[in-house]
Design a protein around this motif. Structure first.
Motif, PDB file in Angstrom:
ATOM      1  N   VAL A  39       0.850  -1.191   0.000  1.00 45.07           N
ATOM      2  CA  VAL A  39       0.000   0.000   0.000  1.00 45.07           C
ATOM      3  C   VAL A  39       0.886   1.242   0.000  1.00 45.07           C
ATOM      4  CG1 VAL A  39      -1.774   1.298   1.234  1.00 45.07           C
ATOM      5  CG2 VAL A  39      -1.841  -1.206   1.232  1.00 45.07           C
ATOM      6  N   ASP A  40       0.664   2.131  -0.934  1.00 44.03           N
ATOM      7  CA  ASP A  40       1.399   3.393  -1.022  1.00 44.03           C
ATOM      8  C   ASP A  40       0.686   4.402  -0.117  1.00 44.03           C
ATOM      9  OD1 ASP A  40       2.559   5.819  -1.672  1.00 44.03           O
ATOM     10  OD2 ASP A  40       2.550   5.468  -3.841  1.00 44.03           O
ATOM     11  N   VAL A  41       1.135   4.465   1.117  1.00 43.55           N
ATOM     12  CA  VAL A  41       0.446   5.256   2.135  1.00 43.55           C
ATOM     13  C   VAL A  41       0.447   6.740   1.787  1.00 43.55           C
ATOM     14  CG1 VAL A  41       0.525   5.971   4.554  1.00 43.55           C
ATOM     15  CG2 VAL A  41       0.829   3.560   3.953  1.00 43.55           C
ATOM     16  N   ASP A  42       1.570   7.261   1.323  1.00 41.25           N
ATOM     17  CA  ASP A  42       1.625   8.691   0.997  1.00 41.25           C
ATOM     18  C   ASP A  42       0.632   9.038  -0.116  1.00 41.25           C
ATOM     19  OD1 ASP A  42       3.589   9.081   2.892  1.00 41.25           O
ATOM     20  OD2 ASP A  42       5.249   8.990   1.459  1.00 41.25           O
ATOM     21  N   SER A  43       0.564   8.185  -1.140  1.00 38.52           N
ATOM     22  CA  SER A  43      -0.388   8.435  -2.223  1.00 38.52           C
ATOM     23  C   SER A  43      -1.828   8.294  -1.743  1.00 38.52           C
ATOM     24  CB  SER A  43      -0.133   7.468  -3.379  1.00 38.52           C
ATOM     25  OG  SER A  43       1.074   7.766  -4.048  1.00 38.52           O
ATOM     26  N   LEU A  44      -2.073   7.347  -0.856  1.00 37.18           N
ATOM     27  CA  LEU A  44      -3.427   7.163  -0.328  1.00 37.18           C
ATOM     28  C   LEU A  44      -3.880   8.404   0.433  1.00 37.18           C
ATOM     29  CD1 LEU A  44      -5.919   5.435   0.231  1.00 37.18           C
ATOM     30  CD2 LEU A  44      -4.670   4.357   2.133  1.00 37.18           C
ATOM     31  N   PHE A  60     -15.859   5.719   0.781  1.00 40.46           N
ATOM     32  CA  PHE A  60     -16.070   4.280   0.916  1.00 40.46           C
ATOM     33  C   PHE A  60     -14.751   3.599   0.565  1.00 40.46           C
ATOM     34  CE2 PHE A  60     -18.039   0.427  -1.473  1.00 40.46           C
ATOM     35  CZ  PHE A  60     -17.738  -0.420  -0.408  1.00 40.46           C
ATOM     36  N   ILE A  61     -14.118   2.985   1.542  1.00 39.49           N
ATOM     37  CA  ILE A  61     -12.861   2.283   1.298  1.00 39.49           C
ATOM     38  C   ILE A  61     -13.089   0.776   1.350  1.00 39.49           C
ATOM     39  CG2 ILE A  61     -11.455   4.194   2.143  1.00 39.49           C
ATOM     40  CD1 ILE A  61     -10.996   2.614   4.724  1.00 39.49           C
ATOM     41  N   LEU A  62     -12.225   0.062   0.660  1.00 44.51           N
ATOM     42  CA  LEU A  62     -12.274  -1.393   0.563  1.00 44.51           C
ATOM     43  C   LEU A  62     -13.544  -1.873  -0.126  1.00 44.51           C
ATOM     44  CD1 LEU A  62     -10.691  -2.496   3.966  1.00 44.51           C
ATOM     45  CD2 LEU A  62      -9.592  -2.107   1.756  1.00 44.51           C
ATOM     46  N   ALA A  74      -3.535  -7.912   5.648  1.00 45.44           N
ATOM     47  CA  ALA A  74      -2.596  -6.902   6.160  1.00 45.44           C
ATOM     48  C   ALA A  74      -2.699  -5.616   5.357  1.00 45.44           C
ATOM     49  CB  ALA A  74      -1.168  -7.447   6.112  1.00 45.44           C
ATOM     50  N   HIS A  75      -2.900  -5.726   4.048  1.00 41.56           N
ATOM     51  CA  HIS A  75      -3.085  -4.533   3.228  1.00 41.56           C
ATOM     52  C   HIS A  75      -4.385  -3.820   3.609  1.00 41.56           C
ATOM     53  CE1 HIS A  75       0.056  -6.355   0.863  1.00 41.56           C
ATOM     54  NE2 HIS A  75      -0.017  -5.454  -0.096  1.00 41.56           N
ATOM     55  N   ARG A  76      -5.446  -4.597   3.825  1.00 42.43           N
ATOM     56  CA  ARG A  76      -6.718  -3.992   4.227  1.00 42.43           C
ATOM     57  C   ARG A  76      -6.545  -3.199   5.526  1.00 42.43           C
ATOM     58  NH1 ARG A  76     -11.934  -7.894   3.135  1.00 42.43           N
ATOM     59  NH2 ARG A  76     -11.213  -9.030   1.308  1.00 42.43           N
ATOM     60  N   ALA A  77      -5.814  -3.768   6.457  1.00 40.78           N
ATOM     61  CA  ALA A  77      -5.614  -3.104   7.747  1.00 40.78           C
ATOM     62  C   ALA A  77      -4.875  -1.784   7.573  1.00 40.78           C
ATOM     63  CB  ALA A  77      -4.852  -4.026   8.698  1.00 40.78           C
ATOM     64  N   VAL A  78      -3.873  -1.760   6.704  1.00 45.04           N
ATOM     65  CA  VAL A  78      -3.131  -0.521   6.454  1.00 45.04           C
ATOM     66  C   VAL A  78      -4.057   0.543   5.871  1.00 45.04           C
ATOM     67  CG1 VAL A  78      -1.309   0.539   5.058  1.00 45.04           C
ATOM     68  CG2 VAL A  78      -0.894  -1.660   6.181  1.00 45.04           C
ATOM     69  N   VAL A  79      -4.912   0.146   4.937  1.00 44.02           N
ATOM     70  CA  VAL A  79      -5.841   1.095   4.331  1.00 44.02           C
ATOM     71  C   VAL A  79      -6.786   1.673   5.385  1.00 44.02           C
ATOM     72  CG1 VAL A  79      -7.757   1.343   2.707  1.00 44.02           C
ATOM     73  CG2 VAL A  79      -5.713   0.048   2.040  1.00 44.02           C
ATOM     74  N   VAL A  80      -7.368   0.811   6.198  1.00 49.53           N
ATOM     75  CA  VAL A  80      -8.309   1.270   7.223  1.00 49.53           C
ATOM     76  C   VAL A  80      -7.624   2.220   8.203  1.00 49.53           C
ATOM     77  CG1 VAL A  80      -9.709   0.533   9.192  1.00 49.53           C
ATOM     78  CG2 VAL A  80      -9.806  -0.746   7.035  1.00 49.53           C
ATOM     79  N   ASP A  81      -6.482   1.803   8.732  1.00 49.58           N
ATOM     80  CA  ASP A  81      -5.785   2.640   9.716  1.00 49.58           C
ATOM     81  C   ASP A  81      -5.386   3.985   9.131  1.00 49.58           C
ATOM     82  OD1 ASP A  81      -6.036   0.567  11.515  1.00 49.58           O
ATOM     83  OD2 ASP A  81      -3.964  -0.130  11.309  1.00 49.58           O
ATOM     84  N   THR A  82      -4.857   3.962   7.911  1.00 45.16           N
ATOM     85  CA  THR A  82      -4.387   5.196   7.279  1.00 45.16           C
ATOM     86  C   THR A  82      -5.530   6.163   7.034  1.00 45.16           C
ATOM     87  OG1 THR A  82      -2.556   4.024   6.197  1.00 45.16           O
ATOM     88  CG2 THR A  82      -3.224   6.144   5.251  1.00 45.16           C
ATOM     89  N   VAL A  83      -6.610   5.676   6.453  1.00 43.97           N
ATOM     90  CA  VAL A  83      -7.704   6.564   6.070  1.00 43.97           C
ATOM     91  C   VAL A  83      -8.418   7.122   7.297  1.00 43.97           C
ATOM     92  CG1 VAL A  83      -9.924   6.703   4.884  1.00 43.97           C
ATOM     93  CG2 VAL A  83      -8.006   5.502   3.813  1.00 43.97           C
ATOM     94  N   LEU A  84      -8.751   6.265   8.253  1.00 47.82           N
ATOM     95  CA  LEU A  84      -9.483   6.754   9.422  1.00 47.82           C
ATOM     96  C   LEU A  84      -8.643   7.749  10.229  1.00 47.82           C
ATOM     97  CD1 LEU A  84     -11.342   3.562  10.659  1.00 47.82           C
ATOM     98  CD2 LEU A  84     -12.309   5.555   9.509  1.00 47.82           C
TER      99      LEU A  84
END
Length: 325
Positions: A39-44, A60-62, A74-84
């Motif tokens: 997951v590219d966190v900076d781009s997200l 709406f994520i995921l 693990a990727h899903r978790a990164v997306v959730v944590d980053t966005v919220l």
């Protein structure tokens, strides 16, 4: 404008049920990836800000445009944590808890609720063959065990079954479901659901269309909002369309919808004999976002096939014609 309210539920509702009203533009946010498929966190983070600055009413994520079916847990978790963490309550964030069976969905849903999402979105079970009664049980179990609004996602192209309207309205009446994302592409069926909802007095049950190209029609029929994959590329366009519709300016809404229809032609970038329609569409969205400087890479998750230089140039020409470059 999106409004989410919580109230004490009716006696028939499951413990902790919420009664939200969700309206407006709620894009299904893409998941930017690095060349090595992390997951590219900076781009997200930039993409989230691009959406909010564009005037969307929620995120709406995921979901499907997030490539949720391709992402490891693990990727899903990164997306959730980053966005919220980054959104920090600026707009409601719905999280897709999308998986094959009830217990797998509950694992995702519980994490999302713990992290503070505004709602859970889930499909019917898939891969396994399920009866309508089992789909209803699936939705009830999730609602019972997750203290967050639950939105059903009608996605027959992937789940291979349509959600029954009588069931949806029954679950809405009992405060099991807060709303629906309709991605059937069947405007007649959508209208029938909206009329039945209104006849039943269930106007708190949000009906959101996932059909990017007929949003003006859906809003005029009484839909509450839109979940547009193309909104990743042009969130301001969908916010403008929604604003015209809510003001009753249907001619301006039509003109904006037609501009977005022309922009949507980016999904035809690759020929069908070279890659799947999903690869072409998601690749086009990410390519457009890269060309617009929002994300760093147009990488889609394997085994999807990336766009080549000629296909990227095709996307660029459409962005220029749409006034986005």
């Amino acid at each position: 404008m999106t409004t989410i309210t919580a109230s004490t539920s009716a006696a028939t509702a499951p413990a902790g049920a919420l009664t939200p009203a969700l309206t407006g533009v709620v894009p299904p946010v893409c998941t930017p990836l690095t060349p090595d498929f992390e997951v590219d966190v900076d781009s997200l983070v930039r993409l989230v800000d691009f959406q909010i600055d564009g005037g969307v009413d929620g995120l709406f994520i995921l979901g499907s445009s997030s490539e949720v079916a391709f992402l490891p847990d693990a990727h899903r978790a990164v997306v959730v944590d980053t966005v919220l963490e980054h959104v920090a309550g600026r707009v409601p964030v719905l999280i897709g808890a999308i998986d094959m069976t009830t217990l797998r969905v509950l694992d995702h849903a519980r994490r999302a609720v713990r992290d503070g999402c505004a709602g859970i979105v889930t499909t019917a079970p898939f891969y396994t063959r399920t009866h309508p009664a089992e789909v209803e049980l699936h939705l009830r179990r999730i609602a019972e065990q997750c203290e967050a609004p639950l939105y059903a996602y009608d996605l027959p192209v992937s789940v291979h079954t349509n959600l029954d309207h009588d069931m949806l309205l029954r679950l809405a009446q009992e405060n099991v479901l807060a709303g629906l994302k309709d991605s059937t592409g069947d405007d007649g069926s959508l209208r029938d659901l909206i009329v039945a909802r209104n006849d039943a007095g269930l106007t708190g049950f949000s009906v959101l269309t996932g059909s990017e190209l007929t949003v003006d029609s859906a809003l005029r029929m009484g839909a509450d909002g839109v979940v547009p994959g193309l909104g990743n590329v042009d969130p301001q366009g969908y916010a403008t369309l929604y604003r015209h519709a809510r003001a009753g300016d249907w001619e301006q809404a039509r003109l904006e919808q037609e501009r977005l229809l022309r922009l949507m032609r980016i999904v035809r970038a690759a020929p069908a004999n070279r890659m799947g329609r999903g690869s072409s569409a998601l690749g086009a969205f990410k390519t457009a976002l890269t060309l617009r400087g929002v994300i760093d890479h147009a990488v889609t998750m394997v085994p999807q096939i990336p766009l080549d230089e000629a296909e990227t140039e095709y996307v660029r020409r459409i962005l220029v014609a749409a006034g986005l470059l």
